[in-house]
Write a protein that holds these residues in place. Structure first.
Motif, PDB file in Angstrom:
ATOM      1  N   LEU A 116       0.899  -1.161  -0.050  1.00 52.55           N
ATOM      2  CA  LEU A 116      -0.063  -0.206  -0.006  1.00 52.55           C
ATOM      3  C   LEU A 116       0.820   1.139   0.129  1.00 52.55           C
ATOM      4  CD1 LEU A 116      -3.147   0.622   0.405  1.00 52.55           C
ATOM      5  CD2 LEU A 116      -2.559   1.077   2.712  1.00 52.55           C
ATOM      6  N   PRO A 117       0.694   2.317  -0.945  1.00 49.89           N
ATOM      7  CA  PRO A 117       1.454   3.381  -1.003  1.00 49.89           C
ATOM      8  C   PRO A 117       1.317   4.231   0.494  1.00 49.89           C
ATOM      9  CG  PRO A 117       0.071   3.495  -2.926  1.00 49.89           C
ATOM     10  CD  PRO A 117      -0.380   2.036  -1.974  1.00 49.89           C
ATOM     11  N   GLU A 118       2.291   5.013   0.782  1.00 46.65           N
ATOM     12  CA  GLU A 118       2.255   5.943   1.874  1.00 46.65           C
ATOM     13  C   GLU A 118       0.893   6.727   1.954  1.00 46.65           C
ATOM     14  OE1 GLU A 118       5.710   7.768   3.182  1.00 46.65           O
ATOM     15  OE2 GLU A 118       6.845   5.882   3.235  1.00 46.65           O
ATOM     16  N   GLU A 119       0.707   7.377   0.780  1.00 42.46           N
ATOM     17  CA  GLU A 119      -0.409   8.197   0.992  1.00 42.46           C
ATOM     18  C   GLU A 119      -1.814   8.056   1.042  1.00 42.46           C
ATOM     19  OE1 GLU A 119      -2.422   9.547  -2.780  1.00 42.46           O
ATOM     20  OE2 GLU A 119      -0.885   8.658  -3.855  1.00 42.46           O
ATOM     21  N   THR A 154      -2.000   5.352   3.696  1.00 40.74           N
ATOM     22  CA  THR A 154      -1.818   4.747   5.138  1.00 40.74           C
ATOM     23  C   THR A 154      -3.047   5.077   5.972  1.00 40.74           C
ATOM     24  OG1 THR A 154       0.576   4.581   4.855  1.00 40.74           O
ATOM     25  CG2 THR A 154      -0.359   4.424   6.718  1.00 40.74           C
ATOM     26  N   GLU A 155      -3.367   6.265   5.909  1.00 43.41           N
ATOM     27  CA  GLU A 155      -4.368   6.746   6.718  1.00 43.41           C
ATOM     28  C   GLU A 155      -5.912   6.554   6.044  1.00 43.41           C
ATOM     29  OE1 GLU A 155      -3.632   7.323   9.985  1.00 43.41           O
ATOM     30  OE2 GLU A 155      -1.625   6.912   9.429  1.00 43.41           O
ATOM     31  N   ALA A 156      -5.777   6.410   4.849  1.00 46.85           N
ATOM     32  CA  ALA A 156      -7.278   6.079   4.037  1.00 46.85           C
ATOM     33  C   ALA A 156      -7.932   5.032   4.992  1.00 46.85           C
ATOM     34  CB  ALA A 156      -6.854   5.793   2.646  1.00 46.85           C
ATOM     35  N   SER A 157      -9.541   5.176   4.318  1.00 46.54           N
ATOM     36  CA  SER A 157     -10.429   4.062   5.028  1.00 46.54           C
ATOM     37  C   SER A 157     -10.119   2.770   4.438  1.00 46.54           C
ATOM     38  CB  SER A 157     -11.863   4.750   4.686  1.00 46.54           C
ATOM     39  OG  SER A 157     -11.972   4.422   3.209  1.00 46.54           O
ATOM     40  N   TYR A 158     -10.594   1.924   5.115  1.00 47.77           N
ATOM     41  CA  TYR A 158     -10.462   0.401   4.657  1.00 47.77           C
ATOM     42  C   TYR A 158     -11.064   0.188   3.388  1.00 47.77           C
ATOM     43  CZ  TYR A 158     -11.160  -4.857   4.924  1.00 47.77           C
ATOM     44  OH  TYR A 158     -11.032  -6.063   4.679  1.00 47.77           O
ATOM     45  N   GLU A 159     -12.360   1.046   2.963  1.00 45.55           N
ATOM     46  CA  GLU A 159     -12.762   0.831   1.879  1.00 45.55           C
ATOM     47  C   GLU A 159     -11.873   1.282   0.623  1.00 45.55           C
ATOM     48  OE1 GLU A 159     -14.174   1.919   4.304  1.00 45.55           O
ATOM     49  OE2 GLU A 159     -15.816   0.349   4.903  1.00 45.55           O
ATOM     50  N   GLN A 160     -11.252   2.419   0.896  1.00 45.01           N
ATOM     51  CA  GLN A 160     -10.502   2.990  -0.178  1.00 45.01           C
ATOM     52  C   GLN A 160      -9.085   2.039  -0.425  1.00 45.01           C
ATOM     53  OE1 GLN A 160      -9.476   6.902   0.822  1.00 45.01           O
ATOM     54  NE2 GLN A 160     -11.167   7.751  -0.416  1.00 45.01           N
ATOM     55  N   GLN A 161      -8.771   1.526   0.757  1.00 46.29           N
ATOM     56  CA  GLN A 161      -7.676   0.690   0.748  1.00 46.29           C
ATOM     57  C   GLN A 161      -7.797  -0.551  -0.014  1.00 46.29           C
ATOM     58  OE1 GLN A 161      -5.883  -0.164   4.502  1.00 46.29           O
ATOM     59  NE2 GLN A 161      -5.067   2.097   5.002  1.00 46.29           N
ATOM     60  N   SER A 162      -9.001  -0.952   0.040  1.00 45.06           N
ATOM     61  CA  SER A 162      -9.599  -2.335  -0.408  1.00 45.06           C
ATOM     62  C   SER A 162      -9.648  -2.160  -1.979  1.00 45.06           C
ATOM     63  CB  SER A 162     -11.040  -2.686   0.054  1.00 45.06           C
ATOM     64  OG  SER A 162     -11.350  -3.884  -0.405  1.00 45.06           O
ATOM     65  N   ALA A 163     -10.109  -0.901  -2.383  1.00 44.93           N
ATOM     66  CA  ALA A 163     -10.569  -0.541  -3.567  1.00 44.93           C
ATOM     67  C   ALA A 163      -9.039  -0.636  -4.465  1.00 44.93           C
ATOM     68  CB  ALA A 163     -11.246   0.951  -3.937  1.00 44.93           C
TER      69      ALA A 163
END
Length: 411
Positions: free
Chosen positions: A78-81, A83-92
């Motif tokens: 996962l890119p550093e930018e 890291t603090e994103a929501s679980y949904e955005q990381q999953s996307a």
């Protein structure tokens, strides 16, 4: 950001255990089992990695050799930018990455696509059988060499970056940030790191060879002792035969001499082995000395790299601050590449950081002219016109200076 590995068939069961968390006894101490429930299986078809792998191999040709690279695995972190994103955005992000890999290597060849959230950094494990069509034999075959070419690896990050920016509206910075761009010091660290590892491997080979020689030496030393004992026994036996009460010998002394010669050859071979062992010890000492030098260079470069990384983090913070200011204070969401390049040149001119190279000056002129001709430029046309005139004057000064140098002193 992304790391590729090629694996043999023998490695697949172990990879499957790790990817699919088939055990509670993890050797990786970074795994937090309390977060394992967050992990995602992106191939929810009811089967498992090993069965998919075996099924695909029944459909294509694959050589039966143990060293054939029958499975390729990408690890995408996962890119550093984000890291603090929501679980949904990381999953996307991981789903979009998996879709990109399916399109690139063929969904029919995919055997695993698993996202791990229970380790230090969320990451995607993507595994596939590298399959290509064999035109000569009109069949599909496994060939990591033909699928994962140099061109494929060189274009991979850029292609993935463009795909993610296209399909994910929240994905702005991209994976191709400063940390993935090569620069001189990192390249040198890699060079020394490669040399360091090569010497370590060479050292291990030499030490293994010495251990083998020492084992042989133990055996030959024992044989040497037995040879000396046999020689003495032969001499005693020859003397005993000469005193036979019948005046005859059962064995000829010449035969015994030949046997003694054979034993001498054995002794010579043993001494040769001892000599080779001493030479290997000297080589080992030389390799260790070289290794120490490389370790020292590597440590210096590592420290330099850490300084550069800190400077890079500071620069990144400034970059984020500038982005925030432009977006929220001035309503600028993006900036064209031509404007970025032109502003860089204008900054150089405004701060008297002028080049003395004619080729560079001409490139500056081209950059400013391109921005001036762009109807969407956000730079003041007056400022661009002034910059263009200043660069033209700079080019003329460089030409005059060069002419004077070649003209030489007047007589």
């Amino acid at each position: 950001m992304a790391h590729l590995k090629k694996n043999t068939r023998g490695a697949v069961p172990g990879l499957a255990v790790h990817f699919e968390r088939k055990t509670d006894h993890h050797t990786n101490k970074e795994i937090d089992v309390s977060k394992t429930y967050l992990n995602q299986e992106l191939m929810a078809d009811g089967s498992d990695m090993l069965s998919r792998f075996n099924a695909r191999l029944t459909d294509v040709y694959c050589m039966k050799r143990d060293d054939v690279k029958a499975l390729a695995t990408w690890i995408v972190t996962l890119p550093e930018e984000l890291t603090e994103a929501s679980y949904e955005q990381q999953s996307a992000f991981f789903e979009a990455t998996s879709n990109f890999l399916n399109d690139r290597y063929g969904q029919e060849n995919t055997v695993a696509a698993v996202v791990h959230y229970d380790e230090t950094t969320p990451h995607l494990h993507y595994a596939f059988v590298p399959v290509v069509f064999d035109d000569k034999k009109s069949r599909y075959k496994v060939s990591a060499k033909e699928v994962l070419t140099r061109h494929d690896l060189q274009t991979f990050h850029d292609d993935l970056d463009q795909h993610l920016k296209k399909v994910l509206p929240f994905y702005e910075q991209g994976i191709l940030n400063n940390k993935t761009l090569p620069f001189e010091n990192v390249a040198e660290i890699k060079k020394y790191n490669d040399q360091f590892n090569a010497l370590k491997n060479e050292l291990a080979d030499v030490e293994e060879n010495i251990r083998a020689k020492q084992a042989l030496l133990t055996i030959t030393n024992q044989a040497l002792t037995e040879v000396d004992l046999a020689e003495k026994q032969i001499d005693d036996f020859k003397q005993a035969l000469s005193k036979n009460i019948f005046g005859k010998t059962v064995l000829k002394p010449d035969d015994l001499d030949r046997f003694k010669s054979v034993l001498g050859t054995m002794k010579k071979a043993t001494l040769q082995s001892q000599h080779e062992t001493e030479e290997l010890k000297q080589t080992l000492g030389q390799v260790k000395a070289q290794l120490a030098d490389v370790q020292a260079d590597y440590q210096n470069l590592k420290e330099t790299h850490q300084v550069l990384q800190k400077r890079q983090r500071d620069q990144q913070q400034l970059d984020y601050a500038m982005r925030d200011m432009l977006k929220n204070d001035y309503g600028v969401n993006s900036m064209k590449t031509s404007d970025v390049q032109a502003r860089y040149v204008l900054y150089k001119i405004d701060h008297d950081e002028l080049t003395k190279n004619k080729k560079t000056a001409k490139s500056w002129l081209t950059t400013l002219t391109t921005a001036r001709e762009d109807t969407d430029t956000k730079i003041s046309l007056t400022r661009l016109d002034q910059g263009i005139e200043q660069v033209k004057a700079l080019i003329n000064r460089i030409i005059e200076l060069t002419r004077d140098i070649f003209k030489g002193p007047s007589i």
